[in-house]
Write a protein that holds these residues in place. Structure first.
Motif, PDB file in Angstrom:
ATOM      1  N   HIS A  62       0.794  -1.226   0.000  1.00  0.00           N
ATOM      2  CA  HIS A  62       0.000   0.000   0.000  1.00  0.00           C
ATOM      3  C   HIS A  62       0.825   1.273   0.000  1.00  0.00           C
ATOM      4  CE1 HIS A  62      -2.798  -3.034   1.901  1.00  0.00           C
ATOM      5  NE2 HIS A  62      -3.462  -2.644   0.849  1.00  0.00           N
ATOM      6  N   ARG A  98      -6.980  -0.288  -6.488  1.00  0.00           N
ATOM      7  CA  ARG A  98      -5.884  -0.553  -5.553  1.00  0.00           C
ATOM      8  C   ARG A  98      -5.335   0.748  -4.971  1.00  0.00           C
ATOM      9  NH1 ARG A  98      -2.961  -5.301  -8.999  1.00  0.00           N
ATOM     10  NH2 ARG A  98      -4.256  -7.030  -8.257  1.00  0.00           N
ATOM     11  N   ASP A  99      -5.269   1.792  -5.775  1.00  0.00           N
ATOM     12  CA  ASP A  99      -4.801   3.074  -5.268  1.00  0.00           C
ATOM     13  C   ASP A  99      -5.772   3.636  -4.239  1.00  0.00           C
ATOM     14  OD1 ASP A  99      -2.585   2.974  -6.925  1.00  0.00           O
ATOM     15  OD2 ASP A  99      -3.524   4.149  -8.519  1.00  0.00           O
ATOM     16  N   ALA A 117      -5.493   1.647  -1.019  1.00  0.00           N
ATOM     17  CA  ALA A 117      -4.228   1.925  -0.335  1.00  0.00           C
ATOM     18  C   ALA A 117      -4.289   3.253   0.410  1.00  0.00           C
ATOM     19  CB  ALA A 117      -3.080   1.930  -1.337  1.00  0.00           C
ATOM     20  N   ARG A 123       1.632   6.319  -1.014  1.00  0.00           N
ATOM     21  CA  ARG A 123       1.199   5.549  -2.172  1.00  0.00           C
ATOM     22  C   ARG A 123       1.873   6.041  -3.446  1.00  0.00           C
ATOM     23  NH1 ARG A 123      -0.093   0.621  -3.703  1.00  0.00           N
ATOM     24  NH2 ARG A 123      -1.280   0.599  -5.645  1.00  0.00           N
TER      25      ARG A 123
END
Length: 498
Positions: free
Chosen positions: A366, A423-424, A427, A466
């Motif tokens: 992450h 996913r971003d 995270a 990130r």
């Protein structure tokens, strides 16, 4: 004065720590949570303790692994009842209904142990919550005294007549002598400013806030604690030697595991099919691979596949066994001056083991901690004064992992742009949630924190952590080259109210 406020607010959870002047506890090789428990037991109101009393207690009740044969002799051959502090886990046999236990630090498995029904009924509330620390009292149940009518397991430990003795748990006293009042901890945070709270956190994990030059150094240091409070938070840290990575991840909390160098297998990390035992991931809040450059993997492809699956979903499959865990994964390594001077703008992952030379795996981490913003350990960074008991503080962080209200607040506050990468988004939100728990545990709704503080201490720091991962992915894989982090912001309606 912070010391007085700390003692007034936390009372018995405060101990006097003097790591700057005294090497006494270093010579005993005790983890912080154990040291503070002992300090609390022996210190007077002014923080004074008798070295002789503490030394005698440690030698009596904290045996080393090499003492195990001597302990077995006392229990089995001399028929003594022996008490000592140990980490214990229990196992309930589905076929027989019998309860047994493991002492992992001494290599004692449940095959050779038993907890009789009356003892189990008396202590089960303290034992049933997974691996825990406590004062165990052990005795020996000889083959003649053991009830074999429910014993179906055949193993090599049995005598020629088909019977064997068992080490029996006679009593148990939980290591934690107090009840964790999480709501009180949340409420009392209101009594401290942000700067004071940073200093409280640093003292709780054995660091002296006065040894840091600025707020950024303090914040980078406590970023290491994020996996302590948030489930399945996966981080990478590269830092110069001597910044305390091993100490914080390996010696402060009893809920985590630090692995330094050597060979790591899928069986050790996830599940051992031969022994039918869970691995490190299943039994800890976080697993740290320290000095990751020196770690080798018995089967690179096997480990990479297992890691990718687990880091994505929290589920791992080994053979016919499927397991779930909430443990975070942290990779820690040293960094050269040349790469450090580039401040994250050169390829930092070239020296990582080959298992991590794949963008699909790295993307599942992450965030990145720039460990070069943390000063090298020196005497001025060692705590010397009144501070929160490390064992208490780490227990609080462990409990905060189960509180989902903070994530709900982050979901309410953070505006996610259209078509943002999943996913971003996950995270950034997961890191921001961890910061919120750690720095502002008193927040019960979005109205309890200002936009300025949430943005500065939670969202902006999450974005930067990130963003470093994304930039490094671009250096590792052309597919990610030029990719930018979505422009997360604060929702307009919240902005208007603050």
């Amino acid at each position: 004065m912070l010391d007085e406020k700390l003692k007034n607010c936390f009372d018995e959870m405060v101990v006097y720590k003097d790591l700057k002047k005294s090497n006494f506890f270093n010579s005993l090789s005790l983890p912080s949570f154990m040291r503070d428990w002992i300090l609390k037991k022996f210190e007077d109101e002014s923080g004074f303790f008798s070295v002789d009393e503490v030394t005698n207690f440690v030698h009596t009740y904290l045996p080393r692994r090499e003492d195990w044969d001597s302990i077995k002799n006392r229990i089995v051959k001399e028929n003594q009842h022996v008490k000592f502090l140990a980490k214990i886990s229990i196992d309930i046999n589905i076929q027989t209904g019998k309860v047994s236990f493991n002492l992992p630090d001494f290599g004692l498995s449940n095959k050779f142990t038993i907890i009789e029904d009356d003892v189990w009924q008396k202590y089960k509330d303290d034992l049933i919550h997974g691996e825990t620390w406590g004062m165990v009292e052990l005795g020996y149940l000889s083959p003649d005294n053991f009830d074999w009518s429910f014993e179906f397991d055949t193993n090599k430990s049995k005598a020629k007549d088909g019977k064997s003795g068992k080490i029996s748990l006679l009593s148990f006293k939980t290591f934690c002598p107090y009840k964790i009042d999480l709501e009180y901890f949340k409420d009392v945070r209101k009594e401290f400013t942000v700067d004071e709270w940073l200093n409280v956190i640093l003292g709780a994990v054995d660091y002296n806030s006065k040894g840091y030059k600025n707020e950024e150094e303090k914040l980078t240091m406590i970023t290491r604690l994020l996996p302590f409070v948030e489930k399945r938070l996966n981080l990478i840290e590269l830092a110069p030697k001597g910044t305390g990575k091993s100490y914080l991840f390996g010696r402060v909390s009893r809920y985590g595991w630090l692995s330094s160098g050597g060979v790591m297998s899928r069986a050790k990390m996830f599940y051992d099919q031969t022994r039918h035992t869970e691995g490190l991931i299943a039994t800890n809040d976080f697993v740290t691979l320290d000095e990751v450059q020196t770690i080798s993997f018995s089967d690179v492809d096997e480990m990479r596949a297992a890691l990718k699956g687990y880091l994505e979903s929290g589920i791992y499959t080994v053979g016919n066994h499927e397991g779930r865990s909430d443990a975070g994964m942290i990779l820690c390594g040293n960094i050269s001056k040349e790469i450090m001077d580039a401040d994250g703008y050169s390829n930092m992952f070239t020296e990582l083991p080959s298992v991590f030379h794949e963008s699909a795996l790295i993307e599942r981490f992450h965030g990145f901690i720039k460990g070069w913003n943390i000063p090298r350990m020196n005497d001025d960074l060692k705590v010397c004064g009144w501070a929160l008991n490390s064992e208490y503080f780490c227990s609080i962080m462990h409990e905060l992992r189960n509180d989902s209200s903070y994530r709900a607040i982050v979901d309410e506050l953070v505006e996610v742009p259209y078509a943002a990468d999943t996913r971003d988004t996950e995270a950034v939100k997961r890191i921001a949630t961890a910061y919120l728990k750690l720095l502002f545990p008193n927040v019960r709704s979005s109205k309890d924190i200002s936009v300025r503080e949430f943005k500065r201490y939670c969202l902006d720091r999450a974005r930067k952590m990130r963003d470093t991962i994304i930039y490094q992915l671009g250096l590792l894989d052309i597919e990610y080259h030029g990719k930018n982090l979505p422009q997360f912001s604060i929702r307009e309606e919240k902005n208007e109210n603050n």
